[in-house]
Design a protein around this motif. Sequence first.
Motif, PDB file in Angstrom:
ATOM      1  N   LEU A   1      -2.814   8.455  -6.680  1.00 26.21           N
ATOM      2  CA  LEU A   1      -3.092   7.515  -5.601  1.00 26.21           C
ATOM      3  C   LEU A   1      -3.229   8.272  -4.295  1.00 26.21           C
ATOM      4  O   LEU A   1      -2.435   9.174  -3.999  1.00 26.21           O
ATOM      5  CB  LEU A   1      -1.977   6.475  -5.488  1.00 26.21           C
ATOM      6  N   ASP A   2      -4.209   7.889  -3.510  1.00 24.71           N
ATOM      7  CA  ASP A   2      -4.417   8.501  -2.208  1.00 24.71           C
ATOM      8  C   ASP A   2      -3.579   7.772  -1.160  1.00 24.71           C
ATOM      9  O   ASP A   2      -2.952   6.735  -1.426  1.00 24.71           O
ATOM     10  CB  ASP A   2      -5.902   8.441  -1.846  1.00 24.71           C
TER      11      ASP A   2
ATOM     12  N   THR B   1      -3.609   3.569  -0.272  1.00 28.10           N
ATOM     13  CA  THR B   1      -4.217   2.883  -1.413  1.00 28.10           C
ATOM     14  C   THR B   1      -3.517   1.541  -1.620  1.00 28.10           C
ATOM     15  O   THR B   1      -2.281   1.462  -1.624  1.00 28.10           O
ATOM     16  CB  THR B   1      -4.091   3.731  -2.687  1.00 28.10           C
TER      17      THR B   1
ATOM     18  N   THR C   1       0.839  -1.204   0.000  1.00 25.73           N
ATOM     19  CA  THR C   1       0.000   0.000   0.000  1.00 25.73           C
ATOM     20  C   THR C   1       0.872   1.251   0.000  1.00 25.73           C
ATOM     21  O   THR C   1       2.057   1.204   0.366  1.00 25.73           O
ATOM     22  CB  THR C   1      -0.922   0.037   1.231  1.00 25.73           C
TER      23      THR C   1
ATOM     24  N   TYR D   1      -2.997  -0.380 -12.681  1.00 27.00           N
ATOM     25  CA  TYR D   1      -2.840   1.063 -12.543  1.00 27.00           C
ATOM     26  C   TYR D   1      -2.144   1.611 -13.783  1.00 27.00           C
ATOM     27  O   TYR D   1      -1.504   0.870 -14.540  1.00 27.00           O
ATOM     28  CB  TYR D   1      -2.033   1.409 -11.284  1.00 27.00           C
TER      29      TYR D   1
END
Length: 367
Positions: A186-187, A190, A74, A180
């Motif tokens: 992207l936060d 994520t 992540t 992707y």
Amino acid sequence: MNIKRWLVSIALIFVVIASLGFVKFQQIQAAIAFGESFPEPSGSVKSEVVTTQPVSNKYEVVGAAKATKSLMLTTEFAGPITFLGYEPGDSVKAGQVLLRQDTSIDEANLKAAQARHKLAKAQYSRQATLLNQKRTSQNDVDIAEADMSIAAAEIERLQSVIAKKTIIAPFDGTVGLEDYQVGQLLDVNTTVTGLIGNSNEIWIDFSLPQTARQPDIGNSITVSTIGQNSRQFQAYIIARNPQINETSRQVSYRASLNNEDNQITPNQMVNIVVEGKKVNTVLVPTNAIYRDHTGSYVYLLKQDEQNNWRAHAVAVTLGKRMSNKQVVLSGLSGDEFIATEGAFKLSEGLLVYTQAPSKSRMRGEQP
């Protein structure tokens, strides 16, 4: 004259009362005799002698396969993607760059921090020289040293941020199917992709009820896949959860299985057979068990002074069911004479009519 009449009247009343009492006594005696003429309440049942048999500790449960190395990668910071180093489902190597986020602003801030650190270092050097010449105070030197340390810490922070915006595979494995594109924003936190490590070993997790005879570490289990092309494998228990699950009241185990040919994939459901050594176990017919709100019972049949069979309830603890037999964990030890078919209609002390067992059966011998 009046007294004589009263005496006669009283005598007549006593005679009438005595006559009525005698008649009632006769009626009661007749009723008692009539009641005694009926036979004692009884019940007719089938019966047998309780036996013990060698039974294997066998349980069939459902388990799940689990990879020995597995994690979800992540993001720790927000930012657009500038580089993708994998395709969905690719095999990757340890240290391979999987994704980079934009770090241009962080790199600019790093250059500024490095310049501040250079200046702070020079200021500290000058203040230290002046202190040796006794032309400044120790406080000014301490302030210059603190500014230099703060600038160095800022450099380390920015370098860490830049490094964490590059996601690297920590071990050899296969990534998931997450897709992707370069430029995609992207936060924070994520999920980038899942990574399953390459290994010839796979773990099998399963649970057994607390009432089961628990296996030991190192015991083997049989694992079979679910589906039309079912295959069987041998696995070995390597770990046990030290506590029982407070919700399911089950004990969790982990077994290791050689998965060199990759026949089992992580998170796959499998059937598991746990079988231990055979032990002598008390077995009774299921129709011999009487249940109520207080528990489970079996009716023992014992002879009274007149050699009549009488029912006596005994509380038992039940184990698993095997076909038309029920395992009894406690309450019976074997060789007891019990009621079977029809036991549900018995009660404590009831007269029972049944076929008496032979002496060989009472000793536990086979007929």
